[in-house]
Design a protein around this motif. Sequence first.
Motif, short mmCIF file in Angstrom:
data_model
loop_
_atom_site.label_atom_id
_atom_site.label_comp_id
_atom_site.label_asym_id
_atom_site.label_seq_id
_atom_site.Cartn_x
_atom_site.Cartn_y
_atom_site.Cartn_z
N GLU A 57 -14.80 17.14 9.29
CA GLU A 57 -15.08 17.30 10.72
C GLU A 57 -13.93 16.78 11.57
O GLU A 57 -13.77 17.18 12.71
CB GLU A 57 -16.37 16.56 11.09
CG GLU A 57 -17.59 17.17 10.44
CD GLU A 57 -18.87 16.41 10.74
OE1 GLU A 57 -18.80 15.28 11.28
OE2 GLU A 57 -19.94 16.95 10.41
N LYS A 58 -13.14 15.85 11.00
CA LYS A 58 -11.99 15.34 11.74
C LYS A 58 -10.93 14.82 10.79
O LYS A 58 -11.19 14.48 9.64
CB LYS A 58 -12.39 14.27 12.75
CG LYS A 58 -12.78 12.94 12.17
CD LYS A 58 -12.89 11.91 13.30
CE LYS A 58 -14.24 11.24 13.30
NZ LYS A 58 -14.34 10.19 14.29
N VAL A 59 -9.70 14.78 11.34
CA VAL A 59 -8.56 14.21 10.64
C VAL A 59 -7.98 13.13 11.54
O VAL A 59 -7.75 13.36 12.73
CB VAL A 59 -7.49 15.29 10.33
CG1 VAL A 59 -6.28 14.66 9.65
CG2 VAL A 59 -8.08 16.39 9.44
N LEU A 60 -7.78 11.97 10.99
CA LEU A 60 -7.21 10.84 11.71
C LEU A 60 -5.78 10.60 11.26
O LEU A 60 -5.40 11.02 10.16
CB LEU A 60 -8.02 9.57 11.43
CG LEU A 60 -9.48 9.58 11.81
CD1 LEU A 60 -10.19 8.35 11.26
CD2 LEU A 60 -9.64 9.65 13.32
N LEU A 61 -5.02 9.91 12.07
CA LEU A 61 -3.71 9.44 11.64
C LEU A 61 -3.35 8.18 12.40
O LEU A 61 -3.85 7.96 13.51
CB LEU A 61 -2.63 10.51 11.81
CG LEU A 61 -2.21 10.95 13.20
CD1 LEU A 61 -1.19 9.99 13.84
CD2 LEU A 61 -1.62 12.33 13.14
N TYR A 62 -2.54 7.37 11.79
CA TYR A 62 -2.01 6.16 12.40
C TYR A 62 -0.50 6.28 12.37
O TYR A 62 0.08 6.74 11.38
CB TYR A 62 -2.44 4.92 11.60
CG TYR A 62 -3.92 4.68 11.59
CD1 TYR A 62 -4.51 3.81 12.50
CD2 TYR A 62 -4.74 5.31 10.66
CE1 TYR A 62 -5.88 3.59 12.50
CE2 TYR A 62 -6.12 5.10 10.66
CZ TYR A 62 -6.67 4.24 11.57
OH TYR A 62 -8.02 4.01 11.57
N THR B 284 -5.65 -2.64 11.23
CA THR B 284 -5.69 -1.54 10.28
C THR B 284 -4.40 -1.47 9.47
O THR B 284 -4.41 -1.58 8.26
CB THR B 284 -5.95 -0.20 11.00
OG1 THR B 284 -7.13 -0.35 11.79
CG2 THR B 284 -6.17 0.92 10.01
N TYR B 285 -3.29 -1.24 10.15
CA TYR B 285 -1.98 -1.19 9.50
C TYR B 285 -1.01 -2.03 10.32
O TYR B 285 -0.97 -1.92 11.54
CB TYR B 285 -1.45 0.25 9.45
CG TYR B 285 -2.24 1.18 8.56
CD1 TYR B 285 -2.27 1.00 7.18
CD2 TYR B 285 -2.94 2.25 9.08
CE1 TYR B 285 -2.98 1.86 6.36
CE2 TYR B 285 -3.66 3.12 8.27
CZ TYR B 285 -3.67 2.91 6.91
OH TYR B 285 -4.37 3.76 6.10
N PHE C 221 0.83 -1.21 0.00
CA PHE C 221 0.00 0.00 0.00
C PHE C 221 0.87 1.26 0.00
O PHE C 221 0.47 2.28 -0.55
CB PHE C 221 -1.00 0.00 1.16
CG PHE C 221 -0.42 0.35 2.49
CD1 PHE C 221 -0.43 1.67 2.94
CD2 PHE C 221 0.13 -0.62 3.30
CE1 PHE C 221 0.11 2.00 4.17
CE2 PHE C 221 0.66 -0.31 4.54
CZ PHE C 221 0.66 1.01 4.98
N ASP C 222 2.07 1.20 0.62
CA ASP C 222 2.99 2.34 0.58
C ASP C 222 3.38 2.63 -0.86
O ASP C 222 3.33 3.77 -1.33
CB ASP C 222 4.29 2.05 1.35
CG ASP C 222 4.11 1.93 2.85
OD1 ASP C 222 3.37 2.76 3.43
OD2 ASP C 222 4.72 1.03 3.44
N LYS C 223 3.81 1.57 -1.55
CA LYS C 223 4.26 1.73 -2.94
C LYS C 223 3.14 2.29 -3.81
O LYS C 223 3.37 3.18 -4.63
CB LYS C 223 4.78 0.41 -3.48
CG LYS C 223 6.07 -0.02 -2.82
CD LYS C 223 6.53 -1.38 -3.32
CE LYS C 223 7.77 -1.81 -2.56
NZ LYS C 223 8.16 -3.17 -2.86
N ALA C 224 1.92 1.78 -3.63
CA ALA C 224 0.80 2.25 -4.45
C ALA C 224 0.56 3.74 -4.23
O ALA C 224 0.42 4.50 -5.19
CB ALA C 224 -0.46 1.45 -4.12
#
Length: 153
Positions: A110-115, A141-142, A34-37
């Motif tokens: 309304e919101k920003v998420l991060l992992y 998730t990851y 998924f990083d490469k994509a």
Amino acid sequence: MEKVSIHPFSESLAPYFLSINREWIEKYFAMEPFDKAQLQNPQETLINQGGEVLFAEWKGEIVGTVGLKNGGNRQYELIKMGVLPKARGQKIGWMLGKAALDWSKKQGAEKVLLYSNSILVPAIALYRSLGFREIPMEPGTYQRCDIKMEYLL
């Protein structure tokens, strides 16, 4: 302090999204499919889906970047934030984060998420300084992430 300029996505800047993020991902982890994509095709995987990629220019060079993935439901995910080692300590990450939050707000989010991963201590401190707070993380998730944060706009 040298002036930092934040630029929106353009095809000419797209290669920096890959090169800047590859530096830290390969230092601490490994590039996953998924990083490469995302990094090789930001137009297709982010921009065309309603997201954005921002770039920081300092001393005439692109030294930082951050992506915003459209998560639907009036939320975005802050992804792939990186600043080259030679430009760290200049508050460039903070400026990119602030620009990403401002952009998200303008889109009606309304919101920003991060992992992230707790071994990235400076990154976690940066996110907290921007106003992100830790929330429970759902499983699966990851693979490399062990912390989830959100910012309510």
